[in-house]
Design a protein around this motif. Structure first.
Motif, mmCIF file in Angstrom:
data_model
loop_
_atom_site.group_PDB
_atom_site.id
_atom_site.type_symbol
_atom_site.label_atom_id
_atom_site.label_comp_id
_atom_site.label_asym_id
_atom_site.label_seq_id
_atom_site.Cartn_x
_atom_site.Cartn_y
_atom_site.Cartn_z
ATOM 1 N N LEU A 65 0.811 -1.204 0.000
ATOM 2 C CA LEU A 65 0.000 0.000 0.000
ATOM 3 C C LEU A 65 0.850 1.262 0.000
ATOM 4 C CD1 LEU A 65 -2.806 -1.060 2.491
ATOM 5 C CD2 LEU A 65 -2.906 -0.973 0.017
ATOM 6 N N ASP A 66 2.125 1.131 0.368
ATOM 7 C CA ASP A 66 2.989 2.309 0.400
ATOM 8 C C ASP A 66 3.126 2.944 -0.980
ATOM 9 O OD1 ASP A 66 3.402 1.998 3.098
ATOM 10 O OD2 ASP A 66 5.244 0.827 2.841
ATOM 11 N N ALA A 67 3.280 2.130 -1.998
ATOM 12 C CA ALA A 67 3.419 2.660 -3.348
ATOM 13 C C ALA A 67 2.120 3.310 -3.819
ATOM 14 C CB ALA A 67 3.830 1.555 -4.309
ATOM 15 N N ILE A 68 0.992 2.703 -3.463
ATOM 16 C CA ILE A 68 -0.302 3.284 -3.839
ATOM 17 C C ILE A 68 -0.497 4.623 -3.141
ATOM 18 C CG2 ILE A 68 -2.806 2.971 -3.703
ATOM 19 C CD1 ILE A 68 -2.259 -0.058 -3.943
ATOM 20 N N GLU A 69 -0.136 4.675 -1.874
ATOM 21 C CA GLU A 69 -0.256 5.924 -1.124
ATOM 22 C C GLU A 69 0.652 7.002 -1.710
ATOM 23 O OE1 GLU A 69 0.537 7.578 3.372
ATOM 24 O OE2 GLU A 69 0.215 5.437 3.078
ATOM 25 N N GLU A 70 1.858 6.635 -2.067
ATOM 26 C CA GLU A 70 2.793 7.591 -2.660
ATOM 27 C C GLU A 70 2.256 8.130 -3.987
ATOM 28 O OE1 GLU A 70 5.880 10.061 -3.296
ATOM 29 O OE2 GLU A 70 5.489 8.937 -1.457
ATOM 30 N N ARG A 71 1.699 7.249 -4.828
ATOM 31 C CA ARG A 71 1.119 7.702 -6.098
ATOM 32 C C ARG A 71 -0.069 8.626 -5.848
ATOM 33 N NH1 ARG A 71 2.605 4.888 -10.958
ATOM 34 N NH2 ARG A 71 1.336 6.387 -12.059
ATOM 35 N N ALA A 72 -0.907 8.298 -4.876
ATOM 36 C CA ALA A 72 -2.063 9.132 -4.573
ATOM 37 C C ALA A 72 -1.621 10.508 -4.082
ATOM 38 C CB ALA A 72 -2.944 8.452 -3.529
ATOM 39 N N ASP A 75 0.395 12.240 -7.385
ATOM 40 C CA ASP A 75 -0.352 12.455 -8.617
ATOM 41 C C ASP A 75 -1.629 13.265 -8.413
ATOM 42 O OD1 ASP A 75 1.610 11.032 -9.838
ATOM 43 O OD2 ASP A 75 0.403 9.242 -10.220
ATOM 44 N N ILE A 76 -2.384 12.956 -7.374
ATOM 45 C CA ILE A 76 -3.665 13.641 -7.208
ATOM 46 C C ILE A 76 -3.764 14.434 -5.912
ATOM 47 C CG2 ILE A 76 -4.936 12.108 -8.738
ATOM 48 C CD1 ILE A 76 -5.921 10.560 -6.382
ATOM 49 N N GLY A 77 -2.684 14.508 -5.159
ATOM 50 C CA GLY A 77 -2.638 15.383 -3.996
ATOM 51 C C GLY A 77 -3.487 14.962 -2.812
ATOM 52 N N MET A 78 -3.675 13.682 -2.610
ATOM 53 C CA MET A 78 -4.490 13.213 -1.491
ATOM 54 C C MET A 78 -3.713 13.314 -0.186
ATOM 55 S SD MET A 78 -6.501 9.955 -3.067
ATOM 56 C CE MET A 78 -7.604 9.856 -1.685
ATOM 57 N N ILE A 79 -4.466 13.472 0.903
ATOM 58 C CA ILE A 79 -3.881 13.454 2.240
ATOM 59 C C ILE A 79 -4.717 12.530 3.113
ATOM 60 C CG2 ILE A 79 -2.919 15.773 2.054
ATOM 61 C CD1 ILE A 79 -5.252 16.767 3.723
ATOM 62 N N ARG A 80 -4.114 12.088 4.227
ATOM 63 C CA ARG A 80 -4.846 11.218 5.150
ATOM 64 C C ARG A 80 -5.724 12.057 6.074
ATOM 65 N NH1 ARG A 80 -0.311 7.368 7.548
ATOM 66 N NH2 ARG A 80 1.035 8.979 6.776
ATOM 67 N N LYS A 81 -6.661 11.388 6.736
ATOM 68 C CA LYS A 81 -7.576 12.098 7.629
ATOM 69 C C LYS A 81 -6.856 12.680 8.840
ATOM 70 C CE LYS A 81 -11.733 9.646 6.361
ATOM 71 N NZ LYS A 81 -12.853 8.844 6.806
#
Length: 111
Positions: A65-72, A75-81
């Motif tokens: 999931l680390d790679a998916i989180e890094e891409r998110a 690429d799309i500027g997501m942050i965690r809650k």
């Protein structure tokens, strides 16, 4: 008669030499084909390296999931809650570093 035979054989030898060096399928065409093959080999080597990097990224995306989180994030500027996002306008980013993206989600915290 022998003289004419010698002339015909010399003419035939000249024609065969012409075809060997300059004709279709001759030495000149062979050198062009080898040069083109070398160029294509260089291009293929570059593409093989790119494919290996992409294959490694696919494996990484499938397994962690680390790679998916890094891409998110990138690429799309997501942050965690549980994170806070601060956007500072007009910040100069040094060369070589990625520019921070501005998330467009409703979960971003405002200062």
């Amino acid at each position: 008669m022998l003289k004419w035979l010698a002339v015909v054989l010399l003419a035939l030898l000249g024609l065969l030499q012409y075809r060997l060096w300059l004709g279709e399928g001759g030495v000149r065409e062979l050198t062009h084909i080898r040069a083109r093959a070398d160029t294509l080999d260089d291009e293929n080597a570059t593409l093989r390296e790119r494919n290996q990097r992409l294959a490694a990224e696919v494996i990484d995306l499938k397994n962690g999931l680390d790679a998916i989180e890094e891409r998110a994030r990138s690429d799309i500027g997501m942050i965690r809650k549980d994170e806070q996002f601060f956007w500072v306008p007009d910040v100069k980013v040094p060369d070589g570093e990625p520019a921070p993206s501005r998330p467009g989600t409703d979960t971003e915290a405002r200062p």
